[in-house]
Write a protein that holds these residues in place. Structure first.
Motif, short mmCIF file in Angstrom:
data_model
loop_
_atom_site.label_atom_id
_atom_site.label_comp_id
_atom_site.label_asym_id
_atom_site.label_seq_id
_atom_site.Cartn_x
_atom_site.Cartn_y
_atom_site.Cartn_z
N ALA A 32 9.83 -12.41 2.89
CA ALA A 32 8.91 -13.37 2.27
C ALA A 32 7.50 -13.29 2.83
N GLY A 33 7.34 -13.10 4.13
CA GLY A 33 6.02 -13.08 4.73
C GLY A 33 5.31 -11.75 4.61
N ASP A 34 6.01 -10.75 4.14
CA ASP A 34 5.42 -9.43 4.02
C ASP A 34 4.53 -9.32 2.79
N CYS A 35 3.70 -8.34 2.78
CA CYS A 35 2.84 -8.01 1.65
C CYS A 35 1.80 -9.09 1.34
N GLU A 36 1.53 -9.97 2.28
CA GLU A 36 0.63 -11.09 1.99
C GLU A 36 -0.77 -10.64 1.60
N CYS A 96 3.50 -5.36 -5.42
CA CYS A 96 3.37 -4.93 -4.02
C CYS A 96 4.68 -4.41 -3.46
N LYS A 97 5.78 -5.03 -3.81
CA LYS A 97 7.08 -4.55 -3.32
C LYS A 97 7.38 -3.17 -3.88
N ARG A 98 6.97 -2.94 -5.12
CA ARG A 98 7.17 -1.62 -5.72
C ARG A 98 6.30 -0.58 -5.02
N LEU A 99 5.06 -0.95 -4.71
CA LEU A 99 4.16 -0.05 -3.99
C LEU A 99 4.69 0.25 -2.60
N ASN A 100 5.32 -0.74 -1.99
CA ASN A 100 5.85 -0.59 -0.64
C ASN A 100 6.94 0.48 -0.57
N LYS A 101 7.62 0.71 -1.68
CA LYS A 101 8.66 1.73 -1.69
C LYS A 101 8.06 3.13 -1.52
N VAL A 141 0.23 -4.48 6.30
CA VAL A 141 -1.07 -5.11 6.53
C VAL A 141 -0.89 -6.61 6.41
N LYS A 142 -1.22 -7.32 7.48
CA LYS A 142 -1.01 -8.77 7.51
C LYS A 142 -2.28 -9.48 7.94
N PHE A 143 -2.41 -10.72 7.53
CA PHE A 143 -3.53 -11.53 7.99
C PHE A 143 -3.30 -11.89 9.45
N PRO A 144 -4.38 -12.11 10.21
CA PRO A 144 -4.21 -12.43 11.63
C PRO A 144 -3.57 -13.78 11.83
N LEU A 145 -2.91 -13.90 12.96
CA LEU A 145 -2.25 -15.14 13.34
C LEU A 145 -3.13 -15.83 14.37
N LYS A 146 -3.48 -17.05 14.12
CA LYS A 146 -4.30 -17.80 15.08
C LYS A 146 -3.41 -18.20 16.25
N THR A 147 -3.85 -17.86 17.46
CA THR A 147 -3.02 -18.12 18.64
C THR A 147 -3.47 -19.36 19.39
N GLU A 148 -4.57 -19.94 18.98
CA GLU A 148 -5.09 -21.10 19.69
C GLU A 148 -4.13 -22.28 19.57
N LYS A 149 -3.77 -22.86 20.69
CA LYS A 149 -2.94 -24.06 20.77
C LYS A 149 -1.61 -23.92 20.04
#
Length: 193
Positions: free
Chosen positions: A49-53, A122-127, A135-143
């Motif tokens: 679910a979190g992939d291909c965002e 995107c799932k088709r392209l991933n194949k 490629v994922k968006f950054p995760l905010k690590t603050e707090k």
């Protein structure tokens, strides 16, 4: 009568053997095997679910930028992908997706023009290129709470520490990396991973 008795002996009727199987049991077994296979196929899927965002965002942005009538036309889809990727205000992750999709615009235009949702495109392209969903968006690590940190992978925790310029010497277990990330939170500033 001798001939009749010989014929009867040569072709005896088959004796029914109870194997414990019947059509109902066979159908239940088939259904169970099919359900198990479907469940395993879902688990083995490389895309969650979190992939291909980032890819999904790019595809959705392209779709939103187009006129409704043009979405069905492959050349217009290719042109819209090119226009989107030519924008100068794209973020680094969107540019990376554009780098991957630019050579294969025609392959993207086909499912896109049929109205396939962005996540399925995107799932088709991933194949064909597994890096697209990597490629994922950054995760905010603050707090972040300790329970949130425990959801991260060790690779992500190492990346957070590297961004802070900290090495976790002797760290072997995930808990040790989490502790080090918490200890160096004052160095976080604006770090994203």
């Amino acid at each position: 009568t001798d001939q009749q008795s010989t014929e009867q002996r040569q072709s005896p009727e088959p004796i029914p053997i109870d194997t414990g199987r019947n059509e109902t049991n066979d159908m239940k077994t088939t259904a169970l095997v099919a359900a198990t296979a479907a469940a395993l196929a879902g688990l083995a899927s490389p895309v969650s679910a979190g992939d291909c965002e980032v890819c999904i965002k790019v595809m959705q942005d392209v779709r939103d930028s187009m006129d409704k009538g043009d979405i069905k036309k492959k050349p217009k889809v290719e042109a819209a992908l090119g226009e989107y990727c030519a924008k100068s205000d794209l973020g680094p992750r969107e540019r990376k997706i554009c780098y991957y999709i630019d050579p294969i615009k025609r392959d993207i235009a086909q499912p896109f023009s049929t109205g396939m949702p962005a996540d399925r495109v995107c799932k088709r392209l991933n194949k064909t290129n597994s890096e697209i969903c990597g490629v994922k968006f950054p995760l905010k690590t603050e707090k972040l709470e300790p329970k949130d940190l425990s959801k991260l992978r060790v690779k992500q925790l190492k990346g957070i520490l590297a961004d802070r310029g900290v090495e976790c010497k002797g760290c072997l277990e995930k808990d040790e990396f989490i502790k080090k990330v918490q200890e160096t939170e004052h160095l976080a500033g604006n770090d994203e991973f």
